[in-house]
Design a protein around this motif. Structure first.
Motif, PDB file in Angstrom:
ATOM      1  N   THR A 124       0.829  -1.183  -0.139  1.00 32.76           N
ATOM      2  CA  THR A 124       0.055   0.071  -0.013  1.00 32.76           C
ATOM      3  C   THR A 124       0.734   1.267   0.023  1.00 32.76           C
ATOM      4  N   SER A 125       2.027   1.080   0.731  1.00 35.03           N
ATOM      5  CA  SER A 125       2.791   2.391   0.718  1.00 35.03           C
ATOM      6  C   SER A 125       3.486   2.544  -0.848  1.00 35.03           C
ATOM      7  N   ILE A 126       3.907   1.363  -1.459  1.00 31.99           N
ATOM      8  CA  ILE A 126       4.427   1.466  -2.707  1.00 31.99           C
ATOM      9  C   ILE A 126       3.177   2.309  -3.718  1.00 31.99           C
ATOM     10  N   TYR A 127       2.069   1.813  -3.669  1.00 24.58           N
ATOM     11  CA  TYR A 127       0.980   2.513  -4.294  1.00 24.58           C
ATOM     12  C   TYR A 127       0.611   3.825  -4.123  1.00 24.58           C
ATOM     13  N   ALA A 128       0.921   4.379  -2.758  1.00 24.80           N
ATOM     14  CA  ALA A 128       0.777   5.646  -2.355  1.00 24.80           C
ATOM     15  C   ALA A 128       1.886   6.406  -3.084  1.00 24.80           C
ATOM     16  N   GLY A 129       3.086   5.698  -2.961  1.00 26.45           N
ATOM     17  CA  GLY A 129       4.412   6.383  -3.474  1.00 26.45           C
ATOM     18  C   GLY A 129       4.164   6.815  -4.943  1.00 26.45           C
ATOM     19  N   PHE A 130       3.885   5.855  -5.530  1.00 25.68           N
ATOM     20  CA  PHE A 130       3.442   5.947  -7.170  1.00 25.68           C
ATOM     21  C   PHE A 130       2.543   7.033  -7.230  1.00 25.68           C
ATOM     22  N   ILE A 131       1.511   7.121  -6.698  1.00 24.35           N
ATOM     23  CA  ILE A 131       0.371   8.383  -6.720  1.00 24.35           C
ATOM     24  C   ILE A 131       1.111   9.627  -6.495  1.00 24.35           C
ATOM     25  N   VAL A 132       1.995   9.683  -5.477  1.00 23.45           N
ATOM     26  CA  VAL A 132       2.729  11.166  -5.121  1.00 23.45           C
ATOM     27  C   VAL A 132       3.795  11.456  -6.037  1.00 23.45           C
ATOM     28  N   ALA A 133       4.457  10.249  -6.647  1.00 20.78           N
ATOM     29  CA  ALA A 133       5.510  10.392  -7.346  1.00 20.78           C
ATOM     30  C   ALA A 133       5.191  10.669  -9.064  1.00 20.78           C
ATOM     31  N   PHE A 134       3.893  10.698  -9.109  1.00 22.77           N
ATOM     32  CA  PHE A 134       3.336  10.555 -10.555  1.00 22.77           C
ATOM     33  C   PHE A 134       3.837  11.839 -11.464  1.00 22.77           C
ATOM     34  N   PRO A 135       3.821  12.944 -10.896  1.00 22.52           N
ATOM     35  CA  PRO A 135       4.315  14.027 -11.724  1.00 22.52           C
ATOM     36  C   PRO A 135       5.792  14.112 -12.002  1.00 22.52           C
ATOM     37  N   TYR A 136       6.654  13.383 -11.168  1.00 27.74           N
ATOM     38  CA  TYR A 136       8.163  13.312 -11.350  1.00 27.74           C
ATOM     39  C   TYR A 136       8.307  12.231 -12.188  1.00 27.74           C
ATOM     40  N   ALA A 137       7.332  11.067 -12.385  1.00 21.92           N
ATOM     41  CA  ALA A 137       7.436  10.034 -13.368  1.00 21.92           C
ATOM     42  C   ALA A 137       7.213  10.699 -14.765  1.00 21.92           C
TER      43      ALA A 137
END
Length: 276
Positions: A100-113
């Motif tokens: 769940t932390s990894i999925y949350a990290g993906f959402i937060v880091a989406f602009p950087y991706a």
């Protein structure tokens, strides 16, 4: 690698460049995930389990609306949902916390991706194309976050409300698995976030000539069917929920037609100027 001209780079050079961009994206997701991992009370107590509580803002609003129109027997005004959470695996809670932390990290880091992907693609574009696409990261990120919020505050509560109160017999007690509950929140939010990227996708498909406004208008009826199918997949099987989800997707489709028309118009203007 950075000093090489794009035209001089081989296929393997491009793959190496892409590899480093993907590595940076992975690091950003992991770092954001670590931060999310350190705050389990916020991640689970407030965000993940929020839609499972009747104090969630969506239920409060739906309760007020149902009372306003005179509906007395409504599940939106109940004290609590008729289900409990359970964990049946020894390492279930720990692994759930990590993923769940990894999925949350993906959402937060989406602009950087998006920024890293843009850095990989942009050298192959012309100067005017890079200039016209300057707001790509901001717009795409904004659409993604709007979609995530829509999925979290609309699709997820409707799903929980329908599925938690659905019963085939009084003998069956709802005792939901932890991973199942989290999967509803995750899939609803991420699916809506990606669906809201439709205008961006249509923009690039129009730029390369794969899509035109005429094609989008011609297949509007088929698009309507696809939208209804998508709505049926990511929402509970009741008509009201599907309509609520289908409406913004149809609006996005109309916006995509408008964007495609603008792109084609600008391309036609450039071709006329080039001939003159």
């Amino acid at each position: 690698m950075a000093t090489k001209n794009v035209d001089e780079m081989s296929f393997l050079d491009h793959l190496e460049d892409l590899r480093w961009h993907l590595i940076r994206i992975t690091i950003a997701v992991i770092l954001a995930g670590i931060i999310a991992f350190c705050f389990p009370k916020i991640l689970f107590g407030v965000i993940i389990f929020g839609p499972t509580e009747m104090s969630f803002p969506t239920y409060q609003w739906l309760c007020e609306m149902s009372q306003l129109i005179g509906i007395e027997d409504t599940t939106f005004c109940a004290d609590r949902f008729p289900f409990d959470l359970q964990n049946r695996l020894v390492a279930g809670q720990f692994s759930t916390h990590i993923w769940t932390s990894i999925y949350a990290g993906f959402i937060v880091a989406f602009p950087y991706a998006l920024y890293q992907l843009w850095r990989f693609i942009s050298p192959g574009l012309k100067k005017n194309e890079r200039r016209n696409s300057r707001g790509f990261i901001i717009i795409a990120s904004l659409l993604f976050f709007i979609g995530v919020l829509f999925g979290y505050y609309v699709i997820t509560p409707l799903s929980f409300n329908f599925l938690a109160n659905y019963s085939i017999s009084d003998k069956v007690i709802n005792d939901f698995d932890l991973n199942s509950v989290i999967a509803v929140v995750r899939s609803s939010s991420l699916a809506a976030g990606l669906v809201f990227e439709l205008p961006i996708l249509v923009y690039f498909l129009t730029k390369i000539g794969f899509v035109t406004p005429q094609i989008l208008k011609k297949y509007r009826k088929f698009a309507l069917v696809i939208v209804l199918i998508i709505s049926a997949v990511i929402t509970p099987p009741d008509i009201a929920s599907q309509v609520i989800v289908a409406v913004p997707i149809l609006i996005l489709y109309q916006v995509s037609i408008f964007i495609s028309r603008i792109v084609v118009r600008n391309q036609n203007k450039k071709e006329l100027k080039a001939k003159v």
